[in-house]
Design an enzyme around this catalytic site. Structure first.
Site, PDB file in Angstrom:
ATOM      1  N   ARG A  20       0.848  -1.200   0.000  1.00 44.01           N
ATOM      2  CA  ARG A  20       0.000   0.000   0.000  1.00 44.01           C
ATOM      3  C   ARG A  20       0.880   1.245   0.000  1.00 44.01           C
ATOM      4  O   ARG A  20       2.109   1.171   0.085  1.00 44.01           O
ATOM      5  CB  ARG A  20      -0.922   0.006   1.222  1.00 44.01           C
ATOM      6  CG  ARG A  20      -0.209  -0.004   2.564  1.00 44.01           C
ATOM      7  CD  ARG A  20      -1.193   0.134   3.721  1.00 44.01           C
ATOM      8  NE  ARG A  20      -2.026  -1.038   3.881  1.00 44.01           N
ATOM      9  CZ  ARG A  20      -1.767  -2.042   4.709  1.00 44.01           C
ATOM     10  NH1 ARG A  20      -0.683  -2.009   5.467  1.00 44.01           N
ATOM     11  NH2 ARG A  20      -2.568  -3.077   4.801  1.00 44.01           N
ATOM     12  N   TYR A 168      12.224   7.747  16.995  1.00 45.80           N
ATOM     13  CA  TYR A 168      11.855   7.682  15.578  1.00 45.80           C
ATOM     14  C   TYR A 168      12.951   8.280  14.708  1.00 45.80           C
ATOM     15  O   TYR A 168      13.317   7.713  13.672  1.00 45.80           O
ATOM     16  CB  TYR A 168      10.538   8.409  15.337  1.00 45.80           C
ATOM     17  CG  TYR A 168      10.186   8.534  13.865  1.00 45.80           C
ATOM     18  CD1 TYR A 168       9.922   7.397  13.100  1.00 45.80           C
ATOM     19  CD2 TYR A 168      10.132   9.784  13.234  1.00 45.80           C
ATOM     20  CE1 TYR A 168       9.613   7.502  11.748  1.00 45.80           C
ATOM     21  CE2 TYR A 168       9.825   9.891  11.892  1.00 45.80           C
ATOM     22  CZ  TYR A 168       9.569   8.754  11.155  1.00 45.80           C
ATOM     23  OH  TYR A 168       9.267   8.863   9.809  1.00 45.80           O
TER      24      TYR A 168
END
Length: 410
Positions: A20, A168
């Protein structure tokens, strides 16, 4: 859109996270040239919230004119990657291009990020990229036009890109460091580059995190697919570059970027790690005063909370399920709370009755601008005007309430 030239015809691409989003968009762009595409991702059965599986993506690749191989792969698992690589070689005769697209994200501070999420991000972003590259490189060395393309940002050591989500940033920069090192290690043999979007890209995951209204602030994944196509069409001595989608396409003669906008003409949300995004934030370096538990007066902040109270109901509470605490500094300093977890919701001064799921610290003027629709929370967070502790998904949901208020002209 950038026109296909046929340069990837017959090439085999191994794309991680290709079921996706950006990964699939790159797969379909290559498929229009008649490329072979290996969809290497975890989603073998439909996700309850995110559309698409490796099998549906493979069907789309073949419908677009390419050949596809769907492989169930967790890129943290060396055996699964190795088996997928071997299947690709057996089916297509080799691998020419590796696109390291798979990534995990948690935009949370050090104290709010569980080690399970730290391990997930490091395992997928850094280790997964390194490991997949390591296993694919022997086959790339046999290719006539070998490429590795990591969906990773430029290495930017501005502390603002670390302070609100250190884990992150470390994990994502790990992908960037793979480009830095491998481009030199395999110079003259394999082109190794990084690509990053200038603005937020509309994906199902982005909509899930930011709500339905986030899309109009984004560009479609087609801009990344076109930029990737341009990079992968270069010779193998085009290497070691940290590229931004818009810049790549400008060099290709593309100047109409409204064609990539979800809602042409609407202001776009800048992506992380690019200091150009901060040019829109003239107050970036303002110092936020420590919050106080004693509000000096309600004033305009009290009026805003009255408006918030009028905009919330049981449906809002049911769809949000979060308790927010606002630590405000500046002219109207104080502590306020918003309960969107129980009953029909409530607001008030002081600490919330139970521990907050999200704590937001900012100047009172920033708070007022956010709820007046003049400043998006995401932009405030990226620019350092807003500090967030707690569940980032809940923090993003708050934007829905702000949009609701502004539509009602409260």
């Amino acid at each position: 859109m950038l026109q296909n030239t046929g340069k990837l015809a017959g090439c085999t691409l191994f794309i991680t996270g290709g079921s996706r989003g950006i990964g699939k968009a790159i797969a379909l762009k290559a498929a229009r040239d008649g490329a072979n595409v290996v969809i290497a991702a975890k989603t073998a059965v439909p996700h309850p919230k995110l559309p698409g599986t490796i099998y549906s993506a493979a069907q789309e690749v073949e419908a677009a004119g390419g050949k596809a191989l769907a492989c169930v792969v967790d890129i943290r698992d060396e055996q699964q990657i190795g088996e997928a690589v071997q299947k690709a070689v057996d089916k297509f005769g080799g691998i020419d291009i590796l696109v390291n697209n798979a990534s995990a994200i948690s935009l949370t501070g050090t104290l709010e990020t569980p080690m399970k999420k730290v391990d997930l991000m490091l395992g997928i972003n850094l280790r997964g990229t390194y490991l997949t590259s390591k296993l694919v490189i022997p086959h790339l060395l046999k290719s006539r036009s070998p490429h590795i393309l990591n969906l990773a940002p430029p290495l930017n050591l501005n502390p603002i890109w670390f302070k609100n989500h250190t884990a992150y940033t470390m994990a994502k920069y790990g992908m960037s460091m793979c480009v830095l090192g491998m481009s030199e290690e395999f110079r003259g043999q394999i082109a190794v580059n990084a690509l990053w979007p200038k603005t937020a890209i509309q994906t199902a995951a982005m909509s899930m995190l930011g709500g339905e209204d986030i899309g109009k602030q984004c560009r479609t994944a087609d801009i990344m697919a076109d930029a990737a196509y341009a990079i992968l069409s270069q010779p193998k001595d085009y290497t070691g570059h940290f590229l931004v989608d818009e810049d790549v396409l400008k060099e290709q003669g593309v100047h109409d970027f409204d064609q990539y906008a979800v809602q042409p003409g609407h202001p776009l949300l800048p992506d992380y790690f690019l200091d150009s995004a901060l040019e829109k934030m003239p107050e970036l370096h303002e110092t936020t005063k420590p919050p106080t538990d004693t509000p000096t007066s309600s004033g305009p902040i009290g009026s805003t909370f009255d408006a918030i109270k009028g905009a919330i109901n049981e449906d809002v509470v049911k769809s949000t399920q979060g308790i927010y605490q606002f630590n405000l500094s500046g002219e109207h300093e104080g502590v306020w709370f918003l309960d969107l977890k129980s009953g029909s919701g409530s607001t008030g001064q002081g600490q919330p009755p139970v521990k907050a799921d999200v704590v937001m610290t900012m100047d009172s003027t920033v708070f007022s601008k956010m709820f007046a629709g003049k400043l998006k929370p995401t932009l405030a967070f990226m620019s350092g005007k807003l500090q967030i502790r707690g569940d980032m998904t809940l923090a993003l949901k708050l934007e829905k309430l702000m949009n609701r208020m502004n539509k009602a002209k409260l």
